[in-house]
Design a protein around this motif. Structure first.
Motif, short mmCIF file in Angstrom:
data_model
loop_
_atom_site.label_atom_id
_atom_site.label_comp_id
_atom_site.label_asym_id
_atom_site.label_seq_id
_atom_site.Cartn_x
_atom_site.Cartn_y
_atom_site.Cartn_z
N TRP A 159 38.27 46.13 36.14
CA TRP A 159 37.45 45.61 37.24
C TRP A 159 37.89 46.29 38.53
O TRP A 159 38.09 45.65 39.57
N GLU A 168 39.37 43.79 41.20
CA GLU A 168 38.93 42.40 41.24
C GLU A 168 39.73 41.62 40.19
O GLU A 168 39.78 42.00 39.02
N ARG A 169 40.36 40.55 40.66
CA ARG A 169 41.22 39.72 39.80
C ARG A 169 42.38 40.51 39.21
O ARG A 169 42.87 40.18 38.11
N VAL A 209 32.50 45.56 36.93
CA VAL A 209 31.13 45.16 36.58
C VAL A 209 30.33 44.77 37.81
O VAL A 209 29.10 44.81 37.80
N ASN A 210 31.00 44.35 38.86
CA ASN A 210 30.30 44.07 40.12
C ASN A 210 30.10 45.40 40.82
O ASN A 210 31.04 46.00 41.33
N LYS A 303 26.29 44.19 34.23
CA LYS A 303 26.28 42.78 34.62
C LYS A 303 24.99 42.58 35.39
O LYS A 303 24.85 43.06 36.52
N GLU A 307 25.74 36.31 39.19
CA GLU A 307 26.52 36.29 40.43
C GLU A 307 26.00 37.31 41.45
O GLU A 307 26.76 38.08 42.04
N ARG A 340 26.22 42.18 29.51
CA ARG A 340 26.99 40.94 29.57
C ARG A 340 26.11 39.69 29.54
O ARG A 340 25.01 39.66 30.11
N PHE A 342 27.14 36.81 30.72
CA PHE A 342 27.76 35.89 31.66
C PHE A 342 26.73 35.48 32.71
O PHE A 342 26.64 36.06 33.79
N LYS A 374 31.74 36.23 26.91
CA LYS A 374 33.09 35.73 27.19
C LYS A 374 33.52 34.73 26.11
O LYS A 374 32.67 34.04 25.54
N ASP A 379 34.49 30.16 32.06
CA ASP A 379 34.95 31.41 32.67
C ASP A 379 36.46 31.53 32.53
O ASP A 379 37.18 31.32 33.51
N GLU A 407 43.53 35.56 35.73
CA GLU A 407 42.82 35.00 36.89
C GLU A 407 43.07 33.51 37.07
O GLU A 407 43.30 33.05 38.19
N TYR A 539 34.05 35.17 48.85
CA TYR A 539 34.16 35.78 47.53
C TYR A 539 35.60 36.22 47.30
O TYR A 539 36.28 36.69 48.20
N HIS A 543 41.61 31.22 43.32
CA HIS A 543 41.68 30.74 41.93
C HIS A 543 43.12 30.52 41.48
O HIS A 543 43.42 30.61 40.30
#
Ligand code: GCV
Length: 689
Positions: A159, A168-169, A209-210, A303, A307, A340, A342, A374, A379, A407, A539, A543
């Motif tokens: 990611w 990301e994460r 993926v974003n 993706k 989101e 995906r 998701f 997933k 999630d 995450e 964003y 978490h």
């Protein structure tokens, strides 16, 4: 790599004289077929590993040696008569791509070892397997190993966000990919490829993926430049050729995450409608360009309609239209679309949506589309039931997506080992094809596989936390063989990473195996509650800290009870499973306690099987989780002097922080349960003095 950042590929010298002598007899001389990038990677690996392991430089021959007492031969049966004469060639040919044999043989009176496979990729895996055996000090005089991967695709999803190198994460530092300097290569790329190949990973998706700026919050400048930075731009693609070649040496294919609106973002079309002929032609031309540069390119990960990412819904099309439009472009090149599943947002209970969206589309996806799902319906929570899509789409290639990065389980700070969770997922009986249809039996078709969201970064130890390296290792080993013995895998990781001291091996193996349940207890109370963590408005907020008040809909805490009714009287999610799973989950009496509140909203004083009330069990588990983490820390501290100071101190400090955070989770959660239930802890711990 140096001795601290080489993870499990340390190749420490074999101390035992007899064992070292046995290894030297068969491995001091080696002959590796000379023909392909993979074989040259094998030679390089032997050059790295054998001097350290054997305390002697190996001799790498140009032909099978005739005058030595023994040697190691690596090649396909076609490559050398010595191999064709000592193994059953038909058996080798029958192995799946990636499969291999390791055999101790006698040839011309010499004690030899053979690593052979039908493909060069298999030779890479076979060599790493052999080096693993040497690293764990296994005997090699009677080797008879036959291995094949259970799943054709074993992919890593990075990611990593290209332009500014965040992950990301990710909790192991910034992206290992220095995007702006590509096509320049770094040693770290090769080291990463070695780590992945050593556990059988055969594909890596390089980027997040974003691929467009997510909708929530604008304060995160990091995402503002997304639109200007698509890897499908021609110049960017050219920059990837060297990186892809590095991975190729280790049998790893390169993939890219792409934006569904790429025909508009990268091309100059004014639509990305998947049924528009110009759009389809744009994807075809782009695929041709990609394969000109990257001949073994694996495919695109998408993706879409998730989101805030664009997708076919923007044009009143569905996921089949979207995925198939891109797949038709990759098909002539043998590439795949990983699409995906998701999706959430239109249902009050997010759990139901993926199944409702995708199950009706079974059989309509093109042959080169894999729907990537997933492991659970929410999630990557500390524990979730497995997704209802598994086994529900027999006419569709599916991929199982697991999260290696932590995450929701303590990120780079908590020692939380994922393999026990993944084993639970693999062993879950879906009853998709009658009894005994565990998840591990699914995803075995060609075009199917297991995917892990990666956890490496620039940190000197790769993963932020030394013990998190074990998660990357275990992912590869479980994706190769989901039936593998979990303790054996963990132990082999510890032996390779920390050495052969039995106390060290037992202690770290034990710590890892007990860590996941502890995390579940202090982060959720252990009865299946979801989303107890802080999210925030922006964003990518953390978490990490507890904040159950942010998510009432997810865990269902009210004055009258706790949990979410997902039976037919509630969201109906439980009914998406096949019987008897659906019946079991729908029944308060039969539902496994660890998922009880995922499926049922129950009064706080509802009595569990042993007579304890729900709220009391939540209290007890939260406290037990903290006690367990304290014990894990104590076990780690007992290792002082047995492992190097650097890693000892690093993990000790992390454990101090983990204990503090576990206490925080326990206190926030138990107070929250008390506030809503009004029922104090019968042991007097809640409310706190
Ligand atoms: C890559 C969750 C994570 C996001 C992630 C998303 C996904 O929402 O918090 O960071 O985005 O899942 O899997 O697409």
């Amino acid at each position: 790599m140096n001795e601290y950042d080489d993870c499990w590929l340390r190749y420490d010298r074999v101390a035992d004289d007899d064992r070292r002598a046995a290894y030297r007899r068969r491995c001091s001389h080696a002959y590796v077929a000379e023909k392909s990038p993979e074989c040259s990677a094998v030679r390089d690996e032997l050059r790295r590993a054998l001097p350290d392991l054997l305390g002697r430089d190996p001799h790498l021959w140009q032909h099978p040696p005739e005058t030595v007492a023994g040697f190691l031969a690596v090649g396909t049966p076609d490559d050398m008569a010595m191999i064709a004469e000592t193994v059953d060639v038909d058996e080798v040919e029958s192995l799946a791509d990636g499969g291999y044999l390791l055999r101790s043989v006698t040839w011309n009176g010499a004690d030899c070892l053979v690593v052979t496979a039908p493909t060069d990729r298999g030779l890479v895996y076979g060599t790493f397997h052999l080096l693993r055996l040497l690293s764990t000090r296994d005997p090699i005089d009677d080797l008879d190993v036959r291995e094949e991967p259970a799943h054709e695709h074993r992919l890593l999803n990075q990611w990593d966000t290209p332009f500014h190198r965040s992950v990301e994460r990710g909790y192991g530092g910034e992206s290992i990919f220095d995007w702006e300097r590509l096509p320049d290569l770094r040693e770290r790329y090769e080291d990463y490829a070695r780590l992945l190949a050593s556990v059988g990973v055969n594909g890596v998706v390089l980027n997040n993926v974003n691929t467009t700026k997510p909708p929530r919050g604008s304060a995160n400048d990091a995402f503002d430049a997304f639109e200007g930075w698509q890897l499908l731009e021609s110049g960017r693609l050219e920059d990837l050729t060297g990186l892809a070649a590095t991975f190729r040496r280790y049998g790893i294919r390169t993939y890219l995450s792409v934006n569904f609106a790429a025909p508009m973002l990268v091309g100059d079309l004014d639509t990305a409608d998947p049924l528009d002929e110009d759009v389809r032609e744009w994807w075809r031309e782009k695929a041709d360009e990609v394969y000109d540069l990257l001949p073994d390119f694996g495919g695109f990960l998408v993706k879409a309609d998730s989101e805030g990412q664009p997708g076919p819904y923007d044009y009143d099309r569905d996921h089949v239209d979207g995925a198939n439009a891109i797949a038709q472009a990759l098909e002539p090149h043998g590439g795949r679309v990983w699409w995906r599943a998701f999706v959430y947002g239109t249902h009050e209970d997010r759990a139901v949506q993926a199944y409702e969206t995708f199950e009706p589309l079974d059989g309509e996806f093109a042959d080169n589309v894999t729907v990537q799902v997933k492991n659970g319906p929410i999630d990557f929570q500390p524990r979730e039931p497995v997704s209802t899509l598994f086994g529900a789409m027999p006419e569709t290639d599916l991929g199982l997506e697991l999260q290696i990065t932590q995450e929701y389980t303590g990120q780079g700070v908590h020692a939380t080992y994922n393999l026990p969770m993944w084993k639970e997922i693999f062993e879950f009986d879906t009853h998709a094809d009658g009894p005994d249809t565990p998840v591990s039996e699914l995803f075995r078709g060609s075009g199917e596989g297991v995917v892990g969201v990666g956890n490496v970064g620039e940190d000197y130890n790769w993963t932020g936390h030394y013990l998190a390296q074990a998660n990357l290792y275990a992912f590869g080993r479980a994706a190769w063989d989901p039936d593998v013995d979990a303790h054996a895998v963990t132990e082999e990781w510890v032996r390779q990473t920390f050495g052969a001291d039995e106390t060290v091996v037992d202690t770290i193996t034990g710590i890892l195996h007990d860590s996941w349940e502890a995390c579940i207890d202090y982060e959720t109370g252990g009865l299946g509650l979801m989303h107890m963590m802080h999210n925030g408005e922006e964003y990518l907020e953390n978490h990490y800290y507890p904040s159950p008040e942010e998510w009432p809909g997810y865990h269902g805490v009210t004055e009258d009870g706790v949990g979410v009714d997902r039976t037919e009287t509630g969201s109906g999610y439980a009914e998406q499973y096949r019987d008897p799973v659906a019946e079991r989950y729908a029944s308060v009496e039969d539902c496994p306690e660890e998922l009880l509140l995922f499926f049922h909203h129950l009064p706080w004083d509802h009595e569990l099987e042993d007579g304890t009330t729900v709220v009391q069990r939540l209290y007890d588990n939260c406290f037990a989780g903290v006690e367990e983490v304290r014990r894990l820390r104590a076990r780690w501290r007992d290792l002082e002097g047995r492992i190097d100071e650097r890693r000892f101190r690093h993990v000790s400090e992390r454990f101090d922080e983990q204990v503090a955070q576990a206490e925080r989770w326990r206190d926030v959660l138990t107070e929250y349960f008390y506030e809503h239930s009004g029922i104090p802890d019968e042991r007097g711990r809640v409310p706190a003095e």
